[in-house]
Design a protein around this motif. Structure first.
Motif, PDB file in Angstrom:
ATOM      1  N   LEU A   1      30.451  31.358  46.275  1.00 54.38           N
ATOM      2  CA  LEU A   1      30.510  29.762  46.289  1.00 54.38           C
ATOM      3  C   LEU A   1      31.947  29.409  44.830  1.00 54.38           C
ATOM      4  CD1 LEU A   1      28.958  28.005  47.212  1.00 54.38           C
ATOM      5  CD2 LEU A   1      27.199  27.455  45.323  1.00 54.38           C
ATOM      6  N   VAL A   2      31.588  30.525  43.954  1.00 50.78           N
ATOM      7  CA  VAL A   2      32.415  30.799  42.813  1.00 50.78           C
ATOM      8  C   VAL A   2      34.110  31.320  43.797  1.00 50.78           C
ATOM      9  CG1 VAL A   2      33.712  31.112  40.766  1.00 50.78           C
ATOM     10  CG2 VAL A   2      31.085  31.206  41.621  1.00 50.78           C
ATOM     11  N   PHE A   3      33.776  32.502  44.354  1.00 55.04           N
ATOM     12  CA  PHE A   3      35.291  32.996  45.551  1.00 55.04           C
ATOM     13  C   PHE A   3      35.884  31.547  45.914  1.00 55.04           C
ATOM     14  CE2 PHE A   3      36.367  34.221  48.909  1.00 55.04           C
ATOM     15  CZ  PHE A   3      37.565  35.213  49.039  1.00 55.04           C
ATOM     16  N   VAL A   4      34.809  30.871  46.557  1.00 57.61           N
ATOM     17  CA  VAL A   4      35.837  29.652  48.000  1.00 57.61           C
ATOM     18  C   VAL A   4      36.395  28.859  46.964  1.00 57.61           C
ATOM     19  CG1 VAL A   4      34.872  27.855  49.338  1.00 57.61           C
ATOM     20  CG2 VAL A   4      33.828  29.938  49.566  1.00 57.61           C
ATOM     21  N   VAL A   5      35.477  28.704  45.638  1.00 57.69           N
ATOM     22  CA  VAL A   5      36.402  27.539  44.533  1.00 57.69           C
ATOM     23  C   VAL A   5      37.626  28.165  44.442  1.00 57.69           C
ATOM     24  CG1 VAL A   5      36.361  26.720  42.205  1.00 57.69           C
ATOM     25  CG2 VAL A   5      34.393  26.417  43.931  1.00 57.69           C
TER      26      VAL A   5
ATOM     27  N   PHE B   1      33.792  42.961  35.002  1.00 56.98           N
ATOM     28  CA  PHE B   1      35.340  43.218  34.262  1.00 56.98           C
ATOM     29  C   PHE B   1      36.522  42.729  35.460  1.00 56.98           C
ATOM     30  CE2 PHE B   1      39.256  46.490  35.583  1.00 56.98           C
ATOM     31  CZ  PHE B   1      39.078  45.765  34.496  1.00 56.98           C
ATOM     32  N   SER B   2      35.868  42.129  36.953  1.00 54.04           N
ATOM     33  CA  SER B   2      37.184  41.466  37.482  1.00 54.04           C
ATOM     34  C   SER B   2      36.713  39.394  37.484  1.00 54.04           C
ATOM     35  CB  SER B   2      35.989  41.388  39.358  1.00 54.04           C
ATOM     36  OG  SER B   2      37.241  39.961  39.793  1.00 54.04           O
ATOM     37  N   TRP B   3      35.811  39.520  36.964  1.00 52.26           N
ATOM     38  CA  TRP B   3      35.472  38.072  36.866  1.00 52.26           C
ATOM     39  C   TRP B   3      35.751  37.510  35.405  1.00 52.26           C
ATOM     40  CZ3 TRP B   3      35.425  34.272  40.885  1.00 52.26           C
ATOM     41  CH2 TRP B   3      34.716  34.717  41.804  1.00 52.26           C
ATOM     42  N   LYS B   4      35.383  37.991  34.190  1.00 54.40           N
ATOM     43  CA  LYS B   4      35.541  38.087  33.283  1.00 54.40           C
ATOM     44  C   LYS B   4      36.911  38.650  32.450  1.00 54.40           C
ATOM     45  CE  LYS B   4      30.510  37.506  32.465  1.00 54.40           C
ATOM     46  NZ  LYS B   4      29.789  37.574  31.114  1.00 54.40           N
ATOM     47  N   PHE B   5      37.535  39.620  33.017  1.00 56.84           N
ATOM     48  CA  PHE B   5      38.789  40.555  32.686  1.00 56.84           C
ATOM     49  C   PHE B   5      40.237  40.355  33.279  1.00 56.84           C
ATOM     50  CE2 PHE B   5      41.329  43.629  31.616  1.00 56.84           C
ATOM     51  CZ  PHE B   5      41.971  43.222  30.696  1.00 56.84           C
ATOM     52  N   LEU B   6      39.918  40.687  34.548  1.00 59.44           N
ATOM     53  CA  LEU B   6      41.045  40.418  35.739  1.00 59.44           C
ATOM     54  C   LEU B   6      41.599  38.950  35.961  1.00 59.44           C
ATOM     55  CD1 LEU B   6      41.175  43.421  38.076  1.00 59.44           C
ATOM     56  CD2 LEU B   6      42.233  43.158  36.179  1.00 59.44           C
ATOM     57  N   LEU B   7      40.413  37.888  35.830  1.00 61.98           N
ATOM     58  CA  LEU B   7      40.932  37.233  36.892  1.00 61.98           C
ATOM     59  C   LEU B   7      42.188  35.898  35.060  1.00 61.98           C
ATOM     60  CD1 LEU B   7      40.585  34.757  39.180  1.00 61.98           C
ATOM     61  CD2 LEU B   7      38.083  34.424  37.689  1.00 61.98           C
TER      62      LEU B   7
ATOM     63  N   LEU C   1      40.897  24.908  35.820  1.00 59.93           N
ATOM     64  CA  LEU C   1      39.864  24.897  36.955  1.00 59.93           C
ATOM     65  C   LEU C   1      39.817  26.469  36.510  1.00 59.93           C
ATOM     66  CD1 LEU C   1      41.342  25.266  39.857  1.00 59.93           C
ATOM     67  CD2 LEU C   1      39.073  25.430  40.685  1.00 59.93           C
ATOM     68  N   LEU C   2      39.758  26.076  34.937  1.00 60.53           N
ATOM     69  CA  LEU C   2      38.959  27.790  33.863  1.00 60.53           C
ATOM     70  C   LEU C   2      38.506  26.752  33.780  1.00 60.53           C
ATOM     71  CD1 LEU C   2      43.048  29.557  33.106  1.00 60.53           C
ATOM     72  CD2 LEU C   2      41.016  30.553  34.789  1.00 60.53           C
ATOM     73  N   VAL C   3      38.447  25.811  33.250  1.00 59.77           N
ATOM     74  CA  VAL C   3      37.438  25.071  32.809  1.00 59.77           C
ATOM     75  C   VAL C   3      36.011  25.137  33.207  1.00 59.77           C
ATOM     76  CG1 VAL C   3      36.142  22.697  31.971  1.00 59.77           C
ATOM     77  CG2 VAL C   3      38.648  23.395  30.640  1.00 59.77           C
ATOM     78  N   GLY C   4      36.683  25.188  34.662  1.00 62.00           N
ATOM     79  CA  GLY C   4      35.267  25.399  35.195  1.00 62.00           C
ATOM     80  C   GLY C   4      35.076  27.002  35.764  1.00 62.00           C
TER      81      GLY C   4
ATOM     82  N   ALA D   1      30.189  41.711  48.029  1.00 63.49           N
ATOM     83  CA  ALA D   1      30.569  40.960  46.650  1.00 63.49           C
ATOM     84  C   ALA D   1      32.087  41.282  45.941  1.00 63.49           C
ATOM     85  CB  ALA D   1      29.676  41.159  46.264  1.00 63.49           C
ATOM     86  N   GLN D   2      32.163  42.677  45.887  1.00 61.71           N
ATOM     87  CA  GLN D   2      33.752  43.632  45.434  1.00 61.71           C
ATOM     88  C   GLN D   2      34.805  42.646  45.909  1.00 61.71           C
ATOM     89  OE1 GLN D   2      32.942  47.683  45.273  1.00 61.71           O
ATOM     90  NE2 GLN D   2      35.263  47.755  45.147  1.00 61.71           N
ATOM     91  N   VAL D   3      34.807  42.754  47.330  1.00 60.94           N
ATOM     92  CA  VAL D   3      35.733  42.659  47.525  1.00 60.94           C
ATOM     93  C   VAL D   3      36.744  41.222  47.022  1.00 60.94           C
ATOM     94  CG1 VAL D   3      37.536  42.289  49.975  1.00 60.94           C
ATOM     95  CG2 VAL D   3      35.891  44.306  49.480  1.00 60.94           C
ATOM     96  N   VAL D   4      35.139  40.394  47.532  1.00 63.24           N
ATOM     97  CA  VAL D   4      35.672  38.901  47.645  1.00 63.24           C
ATOM     98  C   VAL D   4      36.355  38.870  46.362  1.00 63.24           C
ATOM     99  CG1 VAL D   4      34.270  37.097  46.684  1.00 63.24           C
ATOM    100  CG2 VAL D   4      34.468  37.245  48.782  1.00 63.24           C
ATOM    101  N   SER D   5      35.517  39.791  45.182  1.00 65.15           N
ATOM    102  CA  SER D   5      35.987  39.536  43.678  1.00 65.15           C
ATOM    103  C   SER D   5      37.094  39.393  43.367  1.00 65.15           C
ATOM    104  CB  SER D   5      34.627  40.011  42.187  1.00 65.15           C
ATOM    105  OG  SER D   5      33.224  39.655  43.046  1.00 65.15           O
ATOM    106  N   TYR D   6      37.539  40.998  43.880  1.00 62.48           N
ATOM    107  CA  TYR D   6      38.633  41.529  43.196  1.00 62.48           C
ATOM    108  C   TYR D   6      40.071  40.580  44.549  1.00 62.48           C
ATOM    109  CZ  TYR D   6      36.581  44.359  40.149  1.00 62.48           C
ATOM    110  OH  TYR D   6      36.516  45.334  39.147  1.00 62.48           O
ATOM    111  N   GLU D   7      39.595  40.018  45.124  1.00 60.04           N
ATOM    112  CA  GLU D   7      40.529  39.146  45.407  1.00 60.04           C
ATOM    113  C   GLU D   7      41.644  38.225  44.539  1.00 60.04           C
ATOM    114  OE1 GLU D   7      40.329  39.318  49.976  1.00 60.04           O
ATOM    115  OE2 GLU D   7      40.987  36.931  50.172  1.00 60.04           O
ATOM    116  N   ILE D   8      40.685  37.714  44.114  1.00 63.86           N
ATOM    117  CA  ILE D   8      41.087  36.723  43.696  1.00 63.86           C
ATOM    118  C   ILE D   8      42.279  37.027  42.783  1.00 63.86           C
ATOM    119  CG2 ILE D   8      40.765  34.476  42.250  1.00 63.86           C
ATOM    120  CD1 ILE D   8      38.161  34.063  43.351  1.00 63.86           C
ATOM    121  N   PRO D   9      42.057  38.152  41.735  1.00 64.01           N
ATOM    122  CA  PRO D   9      42.994  38.541  41.017  1.00 64.01           C
ATOM    123  C   PRO D   9      44.391  39.370  41.782  1.00 64.01           C
ATOM    124  CG  PRO D   9      41.412  39.375  40.931  1.00 64.01           C
ATOM    125  CD  PRO D   9      40.737  38.363  41.792  1.00 64.01           C
TER     126      PRO D   9
END
Lengths: 347, 117
Positions: free
Chosen positions: B64-68, A320-326, B101-104, A166-174
């Motif tokens: 799921l959110v990650f895949v998007v 921190f990852s989803w609401k700030f870094l992303l 996507l940010l709206v999502g 879960a952690q690696v996946v979350s930080y991968e996007i930023p």
């Protein structure tokens, strides 16, 4: 003293033996792979020792001192110890998954070095998808952690594996969005092109205000999280999960996870050097020394983090990852686009 | 395609090297398994049940959110590479795309999906 010349000399020696070109290439590639494996093994041994010394100095203790000068033989002794340890597979484990998880973990860390620009001309294969390939291959680490967690049939291991996925996946996007913002300036995915676009020190992407420093900081934070190091080391939180996904592993299998962890740390620093600090570029010294030096500085910063900051809570970590870094990384990408389009700092 | 051969060689050499060290270790290590030793570790207690259980679906939602967003990134890379030639049009297009996507993301945020409990 450039190393590329030496490798070229050996390559031409190989060509002059009159073997078919296919075999020459295969032998050269296998040799390169074996050399890099050796380099990484030695590098990991050094980094383990260095990490212990750094931690000791930061926390005012000695660290390894007894074996050799400032304990430099300590990690070699540890490696010899690990190779003699009994290999235990739990009765209820999924044997195949359990067996292949450490192999996959190491291979995912190792395969990145196909495109690593160690120096001017010191690259195994300059793939035109370079940095995208790095992103793709490093993602396999997640699968290996899940395999280890699930295959062990152990509650701590499963929790550690799931958390770390879960952690690696979350930080991968930023992280990938930040890499994208650098790619936008270069206009190419090839690692060599990325380095060559930073020939002068003011062209380093870290100095391209205002997007550069933000991107670099996001990259370092996400890189720390991707390698599961403190303050993001929840997957292996010793106090609650004993050791996380690798709790059931012993002997060489454990050693492979350990090795992969330090190789990953080196990889993150090396990619950071390539993207933001001008890679092998620098005056006077040979290119590979610049590359190694800059990389080791970044490695030191990662170690510094580890021994200074306390661990985050799981919910803080995810938020921190989803609401700030992303959002920040996307804003930074758009900023980079505006800079590139308007010609601001477009050297 | 020839340059991608290096990737295959690295994968094979990597696997081979690890298996080789496993083999080396097999030569020198002791092997003395018995029932208690091979039990799963659970803080010195007898393990209770399997750990292959149904799992909190919080992980699934994050995946799921990650895949998007990961799919979005696949679109971002070619855009970033070609940006120099495309100019203003590409910039505006991508800003719109990112905003959608940010709206999502904002929706997921509002729904409390991003909250780890």
């Amino acid at each position: 003293m450039e190393l590329a010349g030496i490798f070229k000399y050996f390559y031409e020696l190989l060509v002059s033996t009159g073997l078919p070109q296919v075999w020459v290439d295969i032998i050269a590639m296998v040799a390169a792979a074996v050399i890099i494996f050796g380099f990484l093994a030695v590098c990991a041994l050094f980094l383990v020792w260095w990490e212990r010394k750094v931690s000791a100095h930061i926390q005012q203790r000695f660290g390894p001192m007894r074996t050799g000068w400032h304990g430099w033989r300590q990690t070699i002794a540890d490696a010899i110890k690990l190779i003699q340890k009994e290999d235990i597979t739990p009765m209820t484990a999924d044997r195949a998954v359990f067996y292949w998880a450490p192999i996959m973990c190491f291979v995912a860390a190792f395969a990145v070095y196909v495109v690593m620009p160690f120096g001017d001309g010191l690259i195994v294969s300059d793939l035109n998808v370079g940095i995208l390939y790095v992103v793709a291959i490093t993602s396999f680490t997640i699968i290996s952690l899940l395999m280890a967690g699930w295959g062990s049939n152990n509650k701590y291991a499963l929790l550690g594996g799931m958390r770390s996925a879960a952690q690696v996946v979350s930080y991968e996007i930023p992280m990938v969005v930040t890499i994208c913002s650098v790619v936008l300036f270069v206009g190419s995915l090839s690692m060599v092109d990325i380095v060559q676009s930073q020939a002068q020190i003011y062209q380093w992407y870290i100095f391209r205000l205002p997007f550069g420093p933000i991107a670099f900081i996001i990259y370092i934070i996400t890189g720390t999280a991707e390698t599961n190091r403190t303050p993001f080391d929840l997957p292996e939180a010793e106090q609650e999960l004993v050791a996380g996904f690798n709790v059931e592993y012993s002997g060489m299998k454990f050693a492979m996870f350990f090795l992969a962890e330090f190789v990953n740390m080196f990889t993150v620093s090396a990619i950071g050097t390539t993207l933001f600090l001008g890679g092998w570029q620098g005056p006077f010294l040979p290119s590979w020394m610049w590359f190694l030096g800059k990389t080791l500085v970044l490695v030191f910063i990662l170690m510094w983090f580890r021994w200074t900051y306390p661990r985050l809570r799981v919910d803080q970590l995810m938020e921190f990852s989803w609401k700030f870094l992303l959002p920040l990384s996307f804003a930074n990408l758009i900023l980079a686009g505006l800079m590139k389009y308007s010609g601001w700092f477009n050297w | 395609m020839a340059e991608y051969a290096a990737v295959l060689v690295f994968l094979l050499v990597g696997i081979g090297m690890v298996l080789f060290t496993f083999f080396l270790a097999r030569l020198v290590r002791p092997a003395n398994p018995y029932k208690e030793k091979n039990q799963n570790y659970e803080c010195a207690e007898k393990p209770v049940g399997d750990s292959w259980i149904q799992f909190n679906n919080r992980f699934y939602i994050f995946a799921l959110v990650f895949v998007v967003f990961d799919v979005e990134i696949v679109f971002l890379f070619p855009w970033a590479v070609a940006f120099g030639q495309l100019g203003l049009f590409a910039l505006v297009e991508m800003v719109i795309f990112i905003c959608i996507l940010l709206v999502g993301l904002a929706y997921a945020w509002k729904k409390g999906v991003l909250k780890w409990v």
